[in-house]
Design a protein around this motif. Structure first.
Motif, PDB file in Angstrom:
ATOM      1  N   ASP A  79     -13.146  50.091  77.671  1.00  0.00           N
ATOM      2  CA  ASP A  79     -12.321  49.381  78.651  1.00  0.00           C
ATOM      3  C   ASP A  79     -12.630  49.794  80.084  1.00  0.00           C
ATOM      4  N   ARG A  80     -13.513  50.770  80.247  1.00  0.00           N
ATOM      5  CA  ARG A  80     -13.931  51.287  81.553  1.00  0.00           C
ATOM      6  C   ARG A  80     -12.776  51.946  82.313  1.00  0.00           C
ATOM      7  N   ASP A  81     -11.739  52.405  81.556  1.00  0.00           N
ATOM      8  CA  ASP A  81     -10.581  53.021  82.215  1.00  0.00           C
ATOM      9  C   ASP A  81     -10.374  54.482  81.832  1.00  0.00           C
ATOM     10  N   CYS A  82     -11.398  55.089  81.218  1.00  0.00           N
ATOM     11  CA  CYS A  82     -11.353  56.503  80.856  1.00  0.00           C
ATOM     12  C   CYS A  82     -12.786  57.019  80.777  1.00  0.00           C
ATOM     13  N   LEU A  83     -12.955  58.277  81.208  1.00  0.00           N
ATOM     14  CA  LEU A  83     -14.279  58.898  81.185  1.00  0.00           C
ATOM     15  C   LEU A  83     -14.296  60.087  80.240  1.00  0.00           C
ATOM     16  N   LEU A  84     -15.471  60.371  79.711  1.00  0.00           N
ATOM     17  CA  LEU A  84     -15.708  61.553  78.893  1.00  0.00           C
ATOM     18  C   LEU A  84     -16.861  62.310  79.535  1.00  0.00           C
ATOM     19  N   ALA A  85     -16.579  63.535  79.972  1.00  0.00           N
ATOM     20  CA  ALA A  85     -17.618  64.375  80.556  1.00  0.00           C
ATOM     21  C   ALA A  85     -18.069  65.386  79.513  1.00  0.00           C
ATOM     22  N   LEU A  86     -19.299  65.281  79.078  1.00  0.00           N
ATOM     23  CA  LEU A  86     -19.885  66.283  78.199  1.00  0.00           C
ATOM     24  C   LEU A  86     -20.416  67.373  79.110  1.00  0.00           C
ATOM     25  N   VAL A  87     -19.945  68.602  78.897  1.00  0.00           N
ATOM     26  CA  VAL A  87     -20.213  69.684  79.839  1.00  0.00           C
ATOM     27  C   VAL A  87     -20.699  70.945  79.132  1.00  0.00           C
ATOM     28  N   ARG A  88     -21.285  71.828  79.930  1.00  0.00           N
ATOM     29  CA  ARG A  88     -21.507  73.212  79.532  1.00  0.00           C
ATOM     30  C   ARG A  88     -20.483  74.018  80.305  1.00  0.00           C
ATOM     31  N   GLN A  89     -19.513  74.549  79.592  1.00  0.00           N
ATOM     32  CA  GLN A  89     -18.394  75.270  80.208  1.00  0.00           C
ATOM     33  C   GLN A  89     -18.708  76.751  80.286  1.00  0.00           C
ATOM     34  N   THR A  90     -18.547  77.329  81.470  1.00  0.00           N
ATOM     35  CA  THR A  90     -18.660  78.772  81.649  1.00  0.00           C
ATOM     36  C   THR A  90     -17.261  79.357  81.641  1.00  0.00           C
ATOM     37  N   GLY A  91     -16.965  80.221  80.671  1.00  0.00           N
ATOM     38  CA  GLY A  91     -15.648  80.846  80.592  1.00  0.00           C
ATOM     39  C   GLY A  91     -14.573  79.863  80.181  1.00  0.00           C
ATOM     40  N   PRO A  92     -13.306  80.213  80.462  1.00  0.00           N
ATOM     41  CA  PRO A  92     -12.198  79.342  80.075  1.00  0.00           C
ATOM     42  C   PRO A  92     -12.164  78.064  80.910  1.00  0.00           C
ATOM     43  N   ALA A  93     -11.695  76.989  80.299  1.00  0.00           N
ATOM     44  CA  ALA A  93     -11.530  75.729  81.026  1.00  0.00           C
ATOM     45  C   ALA A  93     -10.122  75.606  81.595  1.00  0.00           C
ATOM     46  N   CYS A  94      -9.164  76.282  80.969  1.00  0.00           N
ATOM     47  CA  CYS A  94      -7.757  76.154  81.354  1.00  0.00           C
ATOM     48  C   CYS A  94      -7.359  77.212  82.382  1.00  0.00           C
ATOM     49  N   HIS A  95      -6.452  76.819  83.274  1.00  0.00           N
ATOM     50  CA  HIS A  95      -5.971  77.763  84.296  1.00  0.00           C
ATOM     51  C   HIS A  95      -5.156  78.905  83.688  1.00  0.00           C
ATOM     52  N   THR A  96      -4.792  78.786  82.393  1.00  0.00           N
ATOM     53  CA  THR A  96      -4.073  79.865  81.698  1.00  0.00           C
ATOM     54  C   THR A  96      -5.040  80.882  81.099  1.00  0.00           C
ATOM     55  N   ASN A  97      -6.309  80.738  81.422  1.00  0.00           N
ATOM     56  CA  ASN A  97      -7.381  81.613  80.953  1.00  0.00           C
ATOM     57  C   ASN A  97      -7.699  81.408  79.469  1.00  0.00           C
ATOM     58  N   ARG A  98      -7.391  80.217  78.963  1.00  0.00           N
ATOM     59  CA  ARG A  98      -7.754  79.870  77.591  1.00  0.00           C
ATOM     60  C   ARG A  98      -8.988  78.975  77.626  1.00  0.00           C
ATOM     61  N   ARG A  99      -9.726  78.981  76.550  1.00  0.00           N
ATOM     62  CA  ARG A  99     -10.934  78.152  76.463  1.00  0.00           C
ATOM     63  C   ARG A  99     -10.610  76.677  76.658  1.00  0.00           C
ATOM     64  N   SER A 100      -9.502  76.220  76.112  1.00  0.00           N
ATOM     65  CA  SER A 100      -9.087  74.821  76.176  1.00  0.00           C
ATOM     66  C   SER A 100      -7.643  74.731  76.656  1.00  0.00           C
ATOM     67  N   CYS A 101      -7.338  73.640  77.329  1.00  0.00           N
ATOM     68  CA  CYS A 101      -5.949  73.384  77.737  1.00  0.00           C
ATOM     69  C   CYS A 101      -5.089  72.972  76.540  1.00  0.00           C
ATOM     70  N   PHE A 102      -5.726  72.593  75.448  1.00  0.00           N
ATOM     71  CA  PHE A 102      -5.011  72.123  74.265  1.00  0.00           C
ATOM     72  C   PHE A 102      -4.803  73.282  73.295  1.00  0.00           C
ATOM     73  N   TYR A 103      -3.965  74.236  73.703  1.00  0.00           N
ATOM     74  CA  TYR A 103      -3.741  75.450  72.913  1.00  0.00           C
ATOM     75  C   TYR A 103      -2.389  75.466  72.223  1.00  0.00           C
ATOM     76  N   THR A 104      -1.652  74.373  72.289  1.00  0.00           N
ATOM     77  CA  THR A 104      -0.363  74.278  71.609  1.00  0.00           C
ATOM     78  C   THR A 104      -0.420  73.146  70.589  1.00  0.00           C
ATOM     79  N   ALA A 105      -0.140  73.474  69.333  1.00  0.00           N
ATOM     80  CA  ALA A 105      -0.106  72.481  68.265  1.00  0.00           C
ATOM     81  C   ALA A 105       1.340  72.199  67.893  1.00  0.00           C
ATOM     82  N   LEU A 106       1.595  70.980  67.478  1.00  0.00           N
ATOM     83  CA  LEU A 106       2.915  70.605  66.970  1.00  0.00           C
ATOM     84  C   LEU A 106       2.825  70.594  65.450  1.00  0.00           C
ATOM     85  N   ARG A 107       3.509  71.534  64.820  1.00  0.00           N
ATOM     86  CA  ARG A 107       3.440  71.693  63.366  1.00  0.00           C
ATOM     87  C   ARG A 107       4.841  71.787  62.790  1.00  0.00           C
TER      88      ARG A 107
END
Length: 120
Positions: A79-107
């Motif tokens: 739809d040309r309304d969202c982008l996906l950036a394939l990256v080489r990440q150095t260190g954590p991506a999240c400002h909480t110092n975690r590798r990913s911002c998606f560190y909370t699961a709903l279980r």
């Protein structure tokens, strides 16, 4: 066919969501916003550049933290309304110092932290 960032579909504020994914592993790292200039800068420099809504300014990922996102490939959804950036990440991506911002699961109705901050 030549690409023009102006051909993307932006929201009313001129922004488009961009999901950052680790190119090697497929791990989803984060989501942030870009405007047309941020898209152009990302493609020109190879350093992923977002638009900070809170600061109303460009945000080159890793500029102050050193946790750089080097662009491997930028993809546009159907739809040309969202982008996906394939990256080489150095260190954590999240400002909480975690590798990913998606560190909370709903279980089972609960929020469960599934990723600890990275060692410094």
């Amino acid at each position: 066919m030549s690409f023009d960032p102006e051909t993307l579909v932006y929201d009313a504020k001129g922004l488009i969501p961009c999901i950052a994914q680790e190119a090697e592993t497929g791990e989803v790292l984060m989501m942030a916003w870009m405007n047309a200039d941020a898209v152009a800068r990302t493609l020109e420099t190879g350093r992923v550049t977002y638009w900070s809504r809170s600061r109303a300014s460009f945000w080159v990922k890793g500029e102050s933290s050193g946790h750089v996102q080097e662009l491997v490939e930028l993809r546009v959804d159907c739809d040309r309304d969202c982008l996906l950036a394939l990256v080489r990440q150095t260190g954590p991506a999240c400002h909480t110092n975690r590798r990913s911002c998606f560190y909370t699961a709903l279980r089972d109705g609960d929020e469960v932290e599934i990723m600890a901050p990275m060692a410094e």
